[in-house]
Scaffold this motif. Structure first.
Motif, short mmCIF file in Angstrom:
data_model
loop_
_atom_site.label_atom_id
_atom_site.label_comp_id
_atom_site.label_asym_id
_atom_site.label_seq_id
_atom_site.Cartn_x
_atom_site.Cartn_y
_atom_site.Cartn_z
N LEU A 228 2.58 -53.17 33.79
CA LEU A 228 1.66 -52.12 32.63
C LEU A 228 1.54 -50.85 33.01
O LEU A 228 1.61 -50.05 31.59
CB LEU A 228 1.36 -53.84 31.97
CG LEU A 228 0.16 -53.46 30.95
CD1 LEU A 228 1.25 -53.66 30.35
CD2 LEU A 228 -1.14 -54.39 31.27
N TRP B 48 4.07 -43.90 28.27
CA TRP B 48 4.85 -43.30 27.08
C TRP B 48 4.10 -43.20 26.21
O TRP B 48 4.40 -41.91 25.29
CB TRP B 48 4.64 -45.64 26.89
CG TRP B 48 4.76 -45.73 25.12
CD1 TRP B 48 4.96 -44.67 24.02
CD2 TRP B 48 3.66 -46.47 24.71
NE1 TRP B 48 4.79 -45.06 22.89
CE2 TRP B 48 3.88 -45.93 23.08
CE3 TRP B 48 3.10 -47.28 24.59
CZ2 TRP B 48 3.92 -46.97 21.45
CZ3 TRP B 48 2.05 -48.22 23.18
CH2 TRP B 48 2.39 -47.91 21.89
N LEU C 12 8.23 -51.02 19.06
CA LEU C 12 6.77 -51.12 20.10
C LEU C 12 6.07 -52.53 19.76
O LEU C 12 5.78 -52.73 20.56
CB LEU C 12 6.18 -50.11 19.22
CG LEU C 12 6.74 -48.92 19.71
CD1 LEU C 12 5.49 -48.39 19.10
CD2 LEU C 12 6.84 -48.40 21.16
N GLY C 13 6.32 -53.72 18.64
CA GLY C 13 5.76 -54.27 18.11
C GLY C 13 6.39 -55.68 19.73
O GLY C 13 5.28 -56.12 20.79
N LEU D 176 2.81 -47.68 30.30
CA LEU D 176 1.69 -47.38 28.78
C LEU D 176 1.18 -45.55 29.39
O LEU D 176 1.55 -44.61 28.33
CB LEU D 176 -0.05 -47.69 29.68
CG LEU D 176 0.10 -49.06 28.66
CD1 LEU D 176 -1.23 -49.91 29.20
CD2 LEU D 176 0.31 -49.13 27.60
N LEU E 153 5.98 -57.47 27.25
CA LEU E 153 4.90 -57.54 28.65
C LEU E 153 3.20 -58.38 28.60
O LEU E 153 3.44 -58.54 29.63
CB LEU E 153 4.11 -56.00 28.13
CG LEU E 153 4.48 -54.66 28.23
CD1 LEU E 153 4.10 -53.72 28.22
CD2 LEU E 153 4.71 -54.51 29.85
N ALA E 154 2.76 -59.03 27.08
CA ALA E 154 2.15 -60.21 27.35
C ALA E 154 2.56 -61.47 27.35
O ALA E 154 1.78 -61.69 28.70
CB ALA E 154 1.70 -60.01 25.94
N GLY F 65 5.18 -55.03 22.64
CA GLY F 65 3.65 -55.05 23.50
C GLY F 65 4.02 -57.05 23.47
O GLY F 65 3.76 -57.55 24.82
#
Length: 333
Positions: free
Chosen positions: A21, A28, A141-142, A25, A148-149, A145
């Motif tokens: 993660l 990105w 992107l959503g 980040l 990743l969650a 995310g």
């Protein structure tokens, strides 16, 4: 730092997920947006800012008014979101101060057969007129995310062990090591000489409490002819694992036998073939036992075929008991 290292060892999956993660980040935000930002080239007209979209559409409307070629107009605007284009044309018609431009835009809208605009006379583009590329970027992107969650939640579910201090971790490690019994070894030596009549040299392998675990040893594997003393050209070496009901066999062959295709074909069905040489080591392993056989001495008889008849072979057998069976086995009588 020591506590951090202990926590990483206690939760390897969580540490890996957090590192992944953090890498995403950094890549990105730091690299993608600051160090090497993305530059868009050869963009489609609907990905431009609104004022440039209007200029493009106005040019198409003017060209259509002159050529009256509906197919050409549709091709020029092919790929544009229908609702977004309808709202944009409605806004341009409302803002047009020239009647000729208004007529050109109305003609273009009619030949394109666009859906009904959301608002009859909008002064600004509606939210759904956001360029499709930007909407796709938000969607990607959503989705990233959410993925990743989900990964983090799965890692947390897998890593169910509680946090331990460095002292507790060391105590637990020492306790686990103490629970593992030290390996038990047994040592045997088998000697073959040509002048001995019978050669079946087997040794019993037993646990410290006397339980029978298996056998190891050697015997005559192949002779040449019927002469006396027997001309032995191969020895059979065996490791028997009683709890596992498994026998592993190796055939120690003279150089003559090892190079003879007929003898090799005859003996290979009985076990793995090994060329007997001084100092050679043979490792045999089962689930519970491991034996390392070392040829300490090897002499050939001065007989034909050359290097084909064993005169004296000394083999050192080191047996290690890897696992003691938990169930009680009766000792061999």
């Amino acid at each position: 730092m020591e506590k951090i290292g202990d926590k990483i060892r206690a939760f390897p999956f969580l540490a890996l997920g957090l590192a992944l993660l953090a890498g995403l980040l950094i890549g990105w935000l730091a690299i993608g947006w600051w160090l090497w930002p993305v530059r868009w080239i050869n963009a489609d007209p609907w990905d431009l800012r609104v004022e440039y979209q209007k200029r493009y559409v106005a040019l198409i409307a003017k060209e259509h008014a002159q050529s009256r070629d509906a197919d050409q107009a549709r091709e020029a605007l092919k790929g544009w979101d229908g609702e977004a284009l309808a709202d944009l044309l409605a806004a341009m018609q409302y803002q047009a101060r020239d009647s000729e431009i208004h007529r050109q835009l109305a003609d273009l809208a009619s030949v394109l057969e666009l859906p009904q605009a959301g608002v009859a006379a909008p002064t600004e583009p509606e939210p759904h007129s956001v360029p499709p590329l930007r909407r796709r970027l938000v969607t990607v992107l959503g989705t990233a995310g959410i993925a990743l969650a989900v990964v983090v939640l799965v890692i947390l579910a897998i890593s169910t062990r509680t946090w331990e201090s460095a002292t507790e971790l060391k105590k637990r490690t020492l306790r686990e090591q103490a629970e593992v019994p030290a390996p038990i070894s047994e040592h045997f030596v088998s000697i073959y000489t040509q002048d001995q009549g019978k050669y079946d040299d087997y040794f019993s392998i037993e646990a410290p409490d006397g339980r029978f675990l298996g056998e190891c040893g050697l015997s005559i594997g192949r002779i040449l002819g019927q002469e006396r003393p027997r001309r032995v050209t191969a020895l059979e070496m065996v490791l028997f694992d009683s709890p596992d009901h498994r026998t592993e066999t190796r055939i120690l062959m003279s150089r003559y036998a090892h190079e003879d295709a007929v003898l090799r074909q005859e003996l290979e069905i009985r076990g793995e073939l090994v060329l007997a040489e001084p100092g050679a080591e043979v490792l045999i392993e089962t689930n519970n036992l491991q034996m390392l056989a070392t040829i300490e001495e090897l002499r050939y008889a001065d007989q034909r075929p050359a290097e084909g008849v064993f005169q004296r072979v000394v083999i050192d057998l080191n047996v290690r008991i890897k696992h003691l069976p938990t169930e009680r086995l009766e000792g061999r009588s």
